[in-house]
Design a protein around this motif. Sequence first.
Motif, PDB file in Angstrom:
ATOM      1  N   GLN A  12       0.821  -1.206   0.000  1.00  0.00           N
ATOM      2  CA  GLN A  12       0.000   0.000   0.000  1.00  0.00           C
ATOM      3  C   GLN A  12       0.857   1.258   0.000  1.00  0.00           C
ATOM      4  O   GLN A  12       2.011   1.263   0.392  1.00  0.00           O
ATOM      5  CB  GLN A  12      -0.934   0.007   1.215  1.00  0.00           C
ATOM      6  CG  GLN A  12      -1.993  -1.090   1.144  1.00  0.00           C
ATOM      7  CD  GLN A  12      -2.835  -1.009  -0.110  1.00  0.00           C
ATOM      8  OE1 GLN A  12      -3.451   0.019  -0.384  1.00  0.00           O
ATOM      9  NE2 GLN A  12      -2.874  -2.076  -0.880  1.00  0.00           N
ATOM     10  N   ARG A  13       0.229   2.346  -0.435  1.00  0.00           N
ATOM     11  CA  ARG A  13       0.937   3.609  -0.571  1.00  0.00           C
ATOM     12  C   ARG A  13       1.475   4.096   0.778  1.00  0.00           C
ATOM     13  O   ARG A  13       0.786   4.093   1.778  1.00  0.00           O
ATOM     14  CB  ARG A  13      -0.016   4.667  -1.134  1.00  0.00           C
ATOM     15  CG  ARG A  13       0.655   6.015  -1.361  1.00  0.00           C
ATOM     16  CD  ARG A  13      -0.370   7.016  -1.865  1.00  0.00           C
ATOM     17  NE  ARG A  13      -0.928   6.609  -3.135  1.00  0.00           N
ATOM     18  CZ  ARG A  13      -0.396   6.879  -4.315  1.00  0.00           C
ATOM     19  NH1 ARG A  13       0.735   7.542  -4.379  1.00  0.00           N
ATOM     20  NH2 ARG A  13      -0.973   6.484  -5.431  1.00  0.00           N
ATOM     21  N   ASP A  59       0.494   2.370  -8.646  1.00  0.00           N
ATOM     22  CA  ASP A  59      -0.648   2.289  -9.549  1.00  0.00           C
ATOM     23  C   ASP A  59      -1.794   3.118  -8.986  1.00  0.00           C
ATOM     24  O   ASP A  59      -1.723   3.610  -7.853  1.00  0.00           O
ATOM     25  CB  ASP A  59      -1.107   0.829  -9.699  1.00  0.00           C
ATOM     26  CG  ASP A  59      -0.073  -0.018 -10.429  1.00  0.00           C
ATOM     27  OD1 ASP A  59       0.685   0.538 -11.240  1.00  0.00           O
ATOM     28  OD2 ASP A  59      -0.045  -1.239 -10.178  1.00  0.00           O
ATOM     29  N   GLU A  60      -2.868   3.240  -9.759  1.00  0.00           N
ATOM     30  CA  GLU A  60      -4.015   4.032  -9.298  1.00  0.00           C
ATOM     31  C   GLU A  60      -4.631   3.457  -8.032  1.00  0.00           C
ATOM     32  O   GLU A  60      -5.227   4.183  -7.236  1.00  0.00           O
ATOM     33  CB  GLU A  60      -5.068   4.113 -10.410  1.00  0.00           C
ATOM     34  CG  GLU A  60      -4.616   4.941 -11.618  1.00  0.00           C
ATOM     35  CD  GLU A  60      -5.694   5.054 -12.670  1.00  0.00           C
ATOM     36  OE1 GLU A  60      -6.773   4.449 -12.469  1.00  0.00           O
ATOM     37  OE2 GLU A  60      -5.475   5.739 -13.688  1.00  0.00           O
ATOM     38  N   ASP A  61      -4.505   2.125  -7.822  1.00  0.00           N
ATOM     39  CA  ASP A  61      -5.086   1.515  -6.631  1.00  0.00           C
ATOM     40  C   ASP A  61      -4.145   1.570  -5.431  1.00  0.00           C
ATOM     41  O   ASP A  61      -4.431   1.025  -4.371  1.00  0.00           O
ATOM     42  CB  ASP A  61      -5.482   0.062  -6.908  1.00  0.00           C
ATOM     43  CG  ASP A  61      -4.287  -0.819  -7.279  1.00  0.00           C
ATOM     44  OD1 ASP A  61      -3.157  -0.285  -7.342  1.00  0.00           O
ATOM     45  OD2 ASP A  61      -4.482  -2.026  -7.496  1.00  0.00           O
ATOM     46  N   GLY A  62      -3.009   2.242  -5.587  1.00  0.00           N
ATOM     47  CA  GLY A  62      -2.083   2.388  -4.470  1.00  0.00           C
ATOM     48  C   GLY A  62      -1.038   1.313  -4.357  1.00  0.00           C
ATOM     49  O   GLY A  62      -0.280   1.280  -3.389  1.00  0.00           O
ATOM     50  N   THR A  63      -0.945   0.417  -5.349  1.00  0.00           N
ATOM     51  CA  THR A  63       0.038  -0.663  -5.316  1.00  0.00           C
ATOM     52  C   THR A  63       1.387  -0.173  -5.820  1.00  0.00           C
ATOM     53  O   THR A  63       1.474   0.442  -6.886  1.00  0.00           O
ATOM     54  CB  THR A  63      -0.425  -1.849  -6.189  1.00  0.00           C
ATOM     55  OG1 THR A  63      -1.678  -2.326  -5.694  1.00  0.00           O
ATOM     56  CG2 THR A  63       0.603  -2.984  -6.138  1.00  0.00           C
ATOM     57  N   ASN A  66       4.596  -0.048  -7.778  1.00  0.00           N
ATOM     58  CA  ASN A  66       4.990  -0.707  -9.029  1.00  0.00           C
ATOM     59  C   ASN A  66       6.444  -0.479  -9.412  1.00  0.00           C
ATOM     60  O   ASN A  66       7.045  -1.268 -10.127  1.00  0.00           O
ATOM     61  CB  ASN A  66       4.067  -0.302 -10.192  1.00  0.00           C
ATOM     62  CG  ASN A  66       4.082   1.196 -10.469  1.00  0.00           C
ATOM     63  OD1 ASN A  66       5.137   1.819 -10.570  1.00  0.00           O
ATOM     64  ND2 ASN A  66       2.901   1.783 -10.602  1.00  0.00           N
TER      65      ASN A  66
END
Length: 220
Positions: free
Chosen positions: A68-69, A96-100, A102
């Motif tokens: 997570q971010r 990523d947009e979902d906070g993963t 990358n």
Amino acid sequence: MVNNLNQLKQIADLIAAQFGPATEVVVHDFTGELDHTIVYIVNGHVTGRTIGDAPTQSFLQYMNVNHQRKAMEKVRHVSHLPDGRIIRSSTANFFDEDGTLNSSLCINQDISDLVALESAVKGLSDVGYFETNILTNYNEFDVQPSSIHGMMDNIITEGLATIGTPPDKMNKEAKIKLLRFLDERGVFLIQKSGQKVCELLGISKFTLYNYLEEARGKEK
């Protein structure tokens, strides 16, 4: 994601060109296996790493919170290599947009000569610009073993030393304490780590999962 990595590689080249051969710049790709996250590196001679190497132990620990971010982990962090050279590091992480998580861009600058220079002209400045004021607190630079499984073995060894009890003499409480130590450092993100820990502690996977739930549920 490909475009993002290409942009990070361009930035890495730019930073290395600006600051010279004493500055290593590393691009990590975390969308694949953790064994080989370094996809680009400039001036790898600074720490001795190459393309295809795994992330460091501290980064593995960072990734442990479900990817997570989180805030930027390092800015002008001072540490030292085993040979005594002084390294100043900064890391930027990308999600990523979902906070993963990358990818990441890491800068490791060998400031040994700068620190020596500052020491030589110390009387000319009131402020220690090159962080000599915090060198008494620097940590060893986190250079990983040749493989992520080698890193896992090192973390397990450190955990056993911390607990201070041989695996065959551990009670449930000691085993849970060891599992909490390993979990906090991201060991269970590594493939087949659960099997290795089960064999070490002489427990089943079912017991491992139950103990992990207890370890994660208790206050640290």
